[in-house]
Design a protein around this motif. Structure first.
Motif, PDB file in Angstrom:
ATOM      1  N   PHE A 138       0.728   3.076  -8.330  1.00 13.46           N
ATOM      2  CA  PHE A 138      -0.644   2.923  -8.829  1.00 13.46           C
ATOM      3  C   PHE A 138      -1.443   4.181  -8.496  1.00 13.46           C
ATOM      4  O   PHE A 138      -1.080   4.929  -7.582  1.00 13.46           O
ATOM      5  CB  PHE A 138      -1.332   1.713  -8.176  1.00 13.46           C
ATOM      6  CG  PHE A 138      -0.671   0.402  -8.508  1.00 13.46           C
ATOM      7  CD1 PHE A 138      -0.057   0.196  -9.734  1.00 13.46           C
ATOM      8  CD2 PHE A 138      -0.666  -0.631  -7.591  1.00 13.46           C
ATOM      9  CE1 PHE A 138       0.543  -1.016 -10.045  1.00 13.46           C
ATOM     10  CE2 PHE A 138      -0.062  -1.851  -7.887  1.00 13.46           C
ATOM     11  CZ  PHE A 138       0.543  -2.035  -9.112  1.00 13.46           C
TER      12      PHE A 138
ATOM     13  N   CYS B 217       4.907   2.544  -4.292  1.00 12.32           N
ATOM     14  CA  CYS B 217       3.789   2.203  -5.182  1.00 12.32           C
ATOM     15  C   CYS B 217       3.448   3.352  -6.124  1.00 12.32           C
ATOM     16  O   CYS B 217       3.294   4.492  -5.680  1.00 12.32           O
ATOM     17  CB  CYS B 217       2.583   1.866  -4.312  1.00 12.32           C
ATOM     18  SG  CYS B 217       1.109   1.534  -5.266  1.00 12.32           S
TER      19      CYS B 217
ATOM     20  N   GLY C 170      -6.480  -2.593  -7.210  1.00  7.94           N
ATOM     21  CA  GLY C 170      -6.355  -1.236  -6.683  1.00  7.94           C
ATOM     22  C   GLY C 170      -4.933  -0.724  -6.650  1.00  7.94           C
ATOM     23  O   GLY C 170      -4.111  -1.164  -7.420  1.00  7.94           O
TER      24      GLY C 170
ATOM     25  N   ASN D 266      -5.376  -6.779   1.403  1.00  9.74           N
ATOM     26  CA  ASN D 266      -4.210  -6.657   2.278  1.00  9.74           C
ATOM     27  C   ASN D 266      -4.480  -7.440   3.558  1.00  9.74           C
ATOM     28  O   ASN D 266      -5.621  -7.490   4.033  1.00  9.74           O
ATOM     29  CB  ASN D 266      -3.923  -5.192   2.586  1.00  9.74           C
ATOM     30  CG  ASN D 266      -3.061  -4.575   1.499  1.00  9.74           C
ATOM     31  OD1 ASN D 266      -2.466  -5.295   0.697  1.00  9.74           O
ATOM     32  ND2 ASN D 266      -3.016  -3.255   1.448  1.00  9.74           N
TER      33      ASN D 266
ATOM     34  N   CYS E 293      -6.473   3.192  -0.167  1.00 13.97           N
ATOM     35  CA  CYS E 293      -5.596   2.375   0.672  1.00 13.97           C
ATOM     36  C   CYS E 293      -5.592   2.973   2.071  1.00 13.97           C
ATOM     37  O   CYS E 293      -5.820   4.184   2.237  1.00 13.97           O
ATOM     38  CB  CYS E 293      -4.162   2.388   0.140  1.00 13.97           C
ATOM     39  SG  CYS E 293      -4.039   1.671  -1.494  1.00 13.97           S
TER      40      CYS E 293
ATOM     41  N   HIS F  17      -2.939   3.120   3.835  1.00 10.15           N
ATOM     42  CA  HIS F  17      -1.690   3.875   3.910  1.00 10.15           C
ATOM     43  C   HIS F  17      -1.026   3.773   2.535  1.00 10.15           C
ATOM     44  O   HIS F  17      -1.099   2.735   1.892  1.00 10.15           O
ATOM     45  CB  HIS F  17      -0.779   3.248   4.979  1.00 10.15           C
ATOM     46  CG  HIS F  17       0.607   3.803   4.975  1.00 10.15           C
ATOM     47  ND1 HIS F  17       0.888   5.089   5.375  1.00 10.15           N
ATOM     48  CD2 HIS F  17       1.794   3.261   4.593  1.00 10.15           C
ATOM     49  CE1 HIS F  17       2.190   5.310   5.253  1.00 10.15           C
ATOM     50  NE2 HIS F  17       2.759   4.218   4.771  1.00 10.15           N
TER      51      HIS F  17
HETATM   52  S1  SF4 Z   1       1.122  -1.298  -2.702  1.00  5.89           S
HETATM   53 FE1  SF4 Z   1      -1.052  -1.759  -2.491  1.00  5.89          FE
HETATM   54  S2  SF4 Z   1      -1.554  -1.081  -0.387  1.00  5.89           S
HETATM   55 FE2  SF4 Z   1       0.379  -0.138  -0.909  1.00  5.89          FE
HETATM   56  S3  SF4 Z   1      -0.196   1.876  -1.728  1.00  5.89           S
HETATM   57 FE3  SF4 Z   1      -0.002   0.480  -3.486  1.00  5.89          FE
HETATM   58  S4  SF4 Z   1      -2.031  -0.272  -3.842  1.00  5.89           S
HETATM   59 FE4  SF4 Z   1      -2.025   0.612  -1.777  1.00  5.89          FE
END
Ligand code: SF4
Length: 390
Positions: free
Chosen positions: A26, A24, A71, A106, A17, A19
């Motif tokens: 993930f 988040c 992602g 994004n 990413c 940023h």
């Molecule tokens: S929300 Fe999406 S853009 Fe933001 S850190 Fe998580 S995966 Fe990355």
């Protein structure tokens, strides 16, 4: 399920990413801490991983119905390299000519030329992380775009020929009012996407938001207001022609996410890349979230997955209960007679108190919007019944 009758979805996890958003959880990292060659190298490593797995995947004829780049932010990768990967996937596996091929993106990555490039390499569905339309909310979430950009990139995507676009929105932000939330939903509807996903903000442990929540700096929105936001969005979206087909997902007719529907139907999905999970027939495995470990293993010619395991039948049933009750169709008497019977017995034991949570017919058992608001508690209660009667 007979694995021979199964088909396949491919999930590619892209853990980069621009940023890291503070809410988040993930598996992801900031792209700038990676060497410049990573964006080129990564799709090639994914292909290498798929080549290692291919003999197992092609042991029976299993058409690939969906490919999903998630992602992280896959739209940070170069379209040309992703295009080469897609072409190789089509050479290695029998991919349907009309397979759904989704890219999570994004807004800041979706310039007009890049939209054309993504469309040219065969991406036919975009899932865009809009998240909100109020500048103060986007600031709080540390998103890198401003609301005006969302409208512009929708025009870019339409101009490039995308006719299947999903927008993600987050609700229940600290301090958010019902009116703010309604304005976000209206702004999303005004852009006329084919699909919208709504997620309530969660304060995950180990994230900056989780820490701020634990310190009392960020307060969870009152539960009854969250419920009101969910109810209002559900009815507004249905009025606008979207079917509320899964607890967090709404689609215009024929535009449900075919890939995500595979998870809710417990169909096979093989995940590639660090942090990806796989369900293949009755077996499952995962790749640990460890980019360097994954890379080393793939370059040395070995998979980086956990030992594939067969789930116990009662665990499979409990998982099926949970995923099916997330969907509007719920549990079908024809496809799942045992589970359907269990749910009917459970509801009889609850009496009329359960009625507002349920949509029951002679052939199906599903949850209503009210039921989805207490999904976890209902699944837990039915699962207890399941293990009692096992
Ligand atoms: S929300 Fe999406 S853009 Fe933001 S850190 Fe998580 S995966 Fe990355």
């Amino acid at each position: 399920m007979n694995p021979k009758a199964d088909d396949l979805g491919i999930y590619v996890h892209v853990p980069f990413c621009k940023h890291e958003c503070p809410y988040c959880d993930f598996y992801k990292m900031e792209l700038r801490i990676q060497p410049a060659r990573t964006r080129i190298e990564y799709p090639r490593l994914i292909l290498r991983e798929l080549e290692l797995l291919a003999p197992e995947l092609t042991s029976v004829d299993r058409p690939v119905r969906t490919i999903y780049f998630g992602g992280g932010t896959p739209s940070t990768l170069p379209p040309k390299e992703v295009g080469a990967l897609l072409a190789s996937i089509r050479e290695l596996l029998p991919v349907d000519a009309d397979a759904e091929v989704t890219l999570e993106a994004n807004p800041e990555n979706l310039t007009a030329p890049r939209c054309h490039a993504w469309r040219d390499i065969g991406i036919n569905r975009l899932s865009i992380g809009a998240q909100g339309f109020a500048p103060s909310e986007l600031d709080l979430l540390e998103r890198l775009h401003q609301p005006e950009l969302i409208e512009r990139i929708l025009a870019n995507a339409r101009g490039a020929g995308f006719d299947n676009i999903s927008l993600d929105l987050i609700f229940a932000l600290p301090g958010q009012t019902l009116e703010h939330w309604q304005a976000n939903v209206e702004a999303a509807l005004a852009l006329e996407p084919e699909h919208i996903s709504l997620y309530g903000l969660t304060y995950h442990e180990g994230t900056p938001f989780g820490e701020r929540h634990a310190r009392g700096e960020l307060r969870e929105l009152d539960e009854s207001l969250q419920a009101e936001m969910f109810r209002w969005a559900s009815s507004r979206m249905e009025e606008a022609g979207f079917g509320h087909y899964e607890v967090s997902n709404f689609a215009r007719p024929g535009r449900r996410s075919r890939h995500n529907t595979r998870y809710w139907n417990r169909r096979s999905v093989v995940g590639l890349g660090p942090g990806a999970h796989s369900n293949f027939g009755s077996r499952h495995w995962f790749n640990a979230g460890d980019l360097e470990g994954w890379k080393k293993s793939i370059l040395a010619g070995g998979l980086f997955r956990s030992e594939p395991e067969e789930s116990a039948p009662e665990v499979r049933t409990a998982e099926r209960l949970y995923t099916r009750l997330r969907t509007a169709e719920g549990i079908s008497a024809e496809d799942d007679p045992g589970l359907f019977g269990l749910c009917i017995r459970w509801s009889a034991a609850q009496g009329s108190a359960a009625a507002p949570w349920l949509h029951m017919t002679e052939s199906s058992f599903a949850l209503s919007t009210e039921g989805w608001l207490v999904l976890d508690a209902l699944v837990e209660s039915i699962t207890r019944e399941l293990f009692r009667s096992a």
